[in-house]
Write an enzyme that holds these catalytic residues in place. Sequence first.
Site, short mmCIF file in Angstrom:
data_model
loop_
_atom_site.label_atom_id
_atom_site.label_comp_id
_atom_site.label_asym_id
_atom_site.label_seq_id
_atom_site.Cartn_x
_atom_site.Cartn_y
_atom_site.Cartn_z
NE ARG A 121 2.45 24.80 28.64
CZ ARG A 121 1.23 24.29 28.55
NH1 ARG A 121 0.75 23.89 27.39
NH2 ARG A 121 0.49 24.19 29.63
CE LYS A 143 20.48 38.98 25.06
NZ LYS A 143 21.24 40.13 25.57
CD GLU A 185 23.85 48.58 18.53
OE1 GLU A 185 24.84 47.83 18.70
OE2 GLU A 185 23.12 48.98 19.46
CE LYS A 227 22.38 39.80 18.32
NZ LYS A 227 21.39 40.75 18.76
CD GLU A 237 23.97 38.21 27.26
OE1 GLU A 237 22.77 38.25 26.97
OE2 GLU A 237 24.64 39.21 27.55
NE ARG A 242 23.09 37.21 22.49
CZ ARG A 242 21.91 36.81 22.04
NH1 ARG A 242 21.50 35.58 22.20
NH2 ARG A 242 21.11 37.64 21.40
CG ASN A 246 26.75 43.79 26.61
OD1 ASN A 246 25.74 44.02 25.95
ND2 ASN A 246 26.80 42.86 27.55
CG HIS A 249 25.58 48.27 24.38
ND1 HIS A 249 26.40 48.33 23.28
CD2 HIS A 249 24.32 48.13 23.89
CE1 HIS A 249 25.67 48.21 22.18
NE2 HIS A 249 24.40 48.09 22.52
CG HIS A 253 22.62 50.03 28.45
ND1 HIS A 253 22.97 48.71 28.59
CD2 HIS A 253 21.89 50.11 27.31
CE1 HIS A 253 22.49 48.02 27.56
NE2 HIS A 253 21.83 48.86 26.77
CG HIS A 266 20.31 51.57 21.72
ND1 HIS A 266 20.54 51.23 23.04
CD2 HIS A 266 21.01 50.67 20.98
CE1 HIS A 266 21.33 50.18 23.08
NE2 HIS A 266 21.64 49.81 21.85
N1 LIG Z 1 16.17 41.94 21.20
C1 LIG Z 1 17.38 42.45 21.08
O1 LIG Z 1 18.37 41.72 20.98
C2 LIG Z 1 17.53 43.94 21.05
C3 LIG Z 1 18.77 44.50 20.71
C4 LIG Z 1 18.86 45.89 20.62
C5 LIG Z 1 17.75 46.68 20.87
N2 LIG Z 1 16.57 46.10 21.22
C6 LIG Z 1 15.36 46.90 21.47
O2 LIG Z 1 15.01 47.55 20.26
C7 LIG Z 1 14.26 48.73 20.55
C8 LIG Z 1 14.74 49.86 19.68
O3 LIG Z 1 14.54 49.49 18.36
P1 LIG Z 1 14.63 50.54 17.15
O4 LIG Z 1 15.86 51.35 17.29
O5 LIG Z 1 14.43 49.76 15.91
O6 LIG Z 1 13.45 51.54 17.46
P2 LIG Z 1 11.88 51.57 17.13
O7 LIG Z 1 11.35 50.21 16.99
O8 LIG Z 1 11.28 52.45 18.18
O9 LIG Z 1 11.84 52.33 15.74
C9 LIG Z 1 12.35 53.63 15.63
C10 LIG Z 1 11.38 54.56 14.93
O10 LIG Z 1 11.42 54.34 13.53
C11 LIG Z 1 10.10 54.17 13.02
N3 LIG Z 1 10.23 53.27 11.88
C12 LIG Z 1 10.59 51.97 11.91
N4 LIG Z 1 10.76 51.51 10.68
C13 LIG Z 1 10.47 52.52 9.83
C14 LIG Z 1 10.50 52.65 8.42
N5 LIG Z 1 10.93 51.66 7.62
N6 LIG Z 1 10.13 53.83 7.89
C15 LIG Z 1 9.77 54.88 8.70
N7 LIG Z 1 9.77 54.81 10.03
C16 LIG Z 1 10.12 53.64 10.59
C17 LIG Z 1 9.32 53.62 14.18
O11 LIG Z 1 7.95 53.85 14.00
C18 LIG Z 1 9.92 54.41 15.34
O12 LIG Z 1 9.34 55.67 15.42
C19 LIG Z 1 14.41 48.97 22.05
O13 LIG Z 1 13.23 48.62 22.70
C20 LIG Z 1 15.53 48.02 22.46
O14 LIG Z 1 15.41 47.56 23.80
C21 LIG Z 1 16.45 44.75 21.30
ZN LIG Z 2 22.75 48.19 21.19
#
Ligand SMILES: NC(=O)c1ccc[n+]([C@@H]2O[C@H](COP(=O)([O-])OP(=O)(O)OC[C@H]3O[C@@H](n4cnc5c(N)ncnc54)[C@H](O)[C@@H]3O)[C@@H](O)[C@H]2O)c1
Ligand SMILES: [Zn+2]
Length: 362
Positions: A121, A143, A185, A227, A237, A242, A246, A249, A253, A266
Amino acid sequence: MKIVKLELSERSYPIVITKDDFNNLAGRLKQGALGNEAFIISNPIISRLYGQALKTALLAVEIKSNVYNIKDSESSKSIDQYIKTISKISSIDTKKRLFCIALGGGVVGDLTGFVAATYKRGIPYIQVPTTLLAQVDSAIGGKTAIDLASGKNLVGAFFQPKLVYSNVSLLASLPKRQISSGLAEVVKYGMIIDKNLFAFLEKNYQKILKLDKDCLIRIISTASKIKARIVANDEKETKGLRTILNFGHTIGHALETAADYTNLNHGEAISIGMVGACRIAQEIGILESKVTQQLIDLLQKFKLPVKAKKIDLKKVYQAFYRDKKFINGKIRMVVPSRIGHVIVTEDIPFEIIQKIIKRSVN
Ligand SMILES: NC(=O)c1ccc[n+]([C@@H]2O[C@H](COP(=O)([O-])OP(=O)(O)OC[C@H]3O[C@@H](n4cnc5c(N)ncnc54)[C@H](O)[C@@H]3O)[C@@H](O)[C@H]2O)c1
Ligand SMILES: [Zn+2]
């Protein structure tokens, strides 16, 4: 080093933006007394680069740690990987006080957060984001989520970390395309709320692309502040605040889905989506065309696309219709009226959106 506080009464936490190593992090963990054993979730690329340094720093403050690697792919945000991860934690969790560390980008961060939210939990966790996108966005705000076959982020929880530790030095190994994705972003924050940030990006884009650490600290701390402020006022949200996050987005999306998350990442999709949102704002008469051009110029400086190539227009429309933001035949959209200011409107005629999507593709 900069420290931004996310104010959520007893769930408040610091967001540390630094260029130093992990020793400061370890010191903070010791002080915070989160636990005496860390379960670090990462992926093979990131743990090879930074896993040992983190373990060593933790050990210096008498925190033992295990690194658990998940596959480097969005597919790791799955029920299957969730069960594997939680089973692993339970197998090592005997009498220790365990906490989780997400060492990675948004994929690692979202899964780790959901694991921490649900195991017993809820156990404490911290975010050590290693992508620019995670440092300015996904690691902040609590999130957490995993995906289902029917859609992304469909299973999740709001669960705040105890600390976010953004070390800009970790970005040196990040592929350039990922840097650009995160910058989309950052541009978004400038467009929605902070014209000074936008101007800073315009003036310093070369230094930023060269990963000048002081510039990175400046933009990441500004983004984190924005943020944090929005999340503090609308954690779950429910108040509509929040929503402005978007911006870009809604179209973004749909493009991401239509591209099957392969040839558009993204940030690239959001880049095109922001330009689309500006054009919609022009169509409804609230934005001057020169602002759209100013945004396009900045995105292109950051090597971001402003049009999607090789994408099936029909698939984009379909994805758009399926999007949850489509309510009662109307689309809710965030559109700018000038740099640093947006409005949320639910009255955009679908014909305008169709016209703009068409312009955004091929
Ligand atoms: N929780 C939230 O509020 C929120 C907001 C936006 C996006 N997201 C989520 O985030 C995800 C995307 O995240 P992302 O863009 O960070 O992608 P990711 O986590 O897939 O990382 C991108 C790539 O970079 C590589 N990488 C990461 N750090 C590195 C480093 N320091 N050196 C070398 N390589 C590195 C990873 O291995 C991967 O191949 C999606 O699943 C999305 O849904 C969540
Ligand atoms: Zn985004």
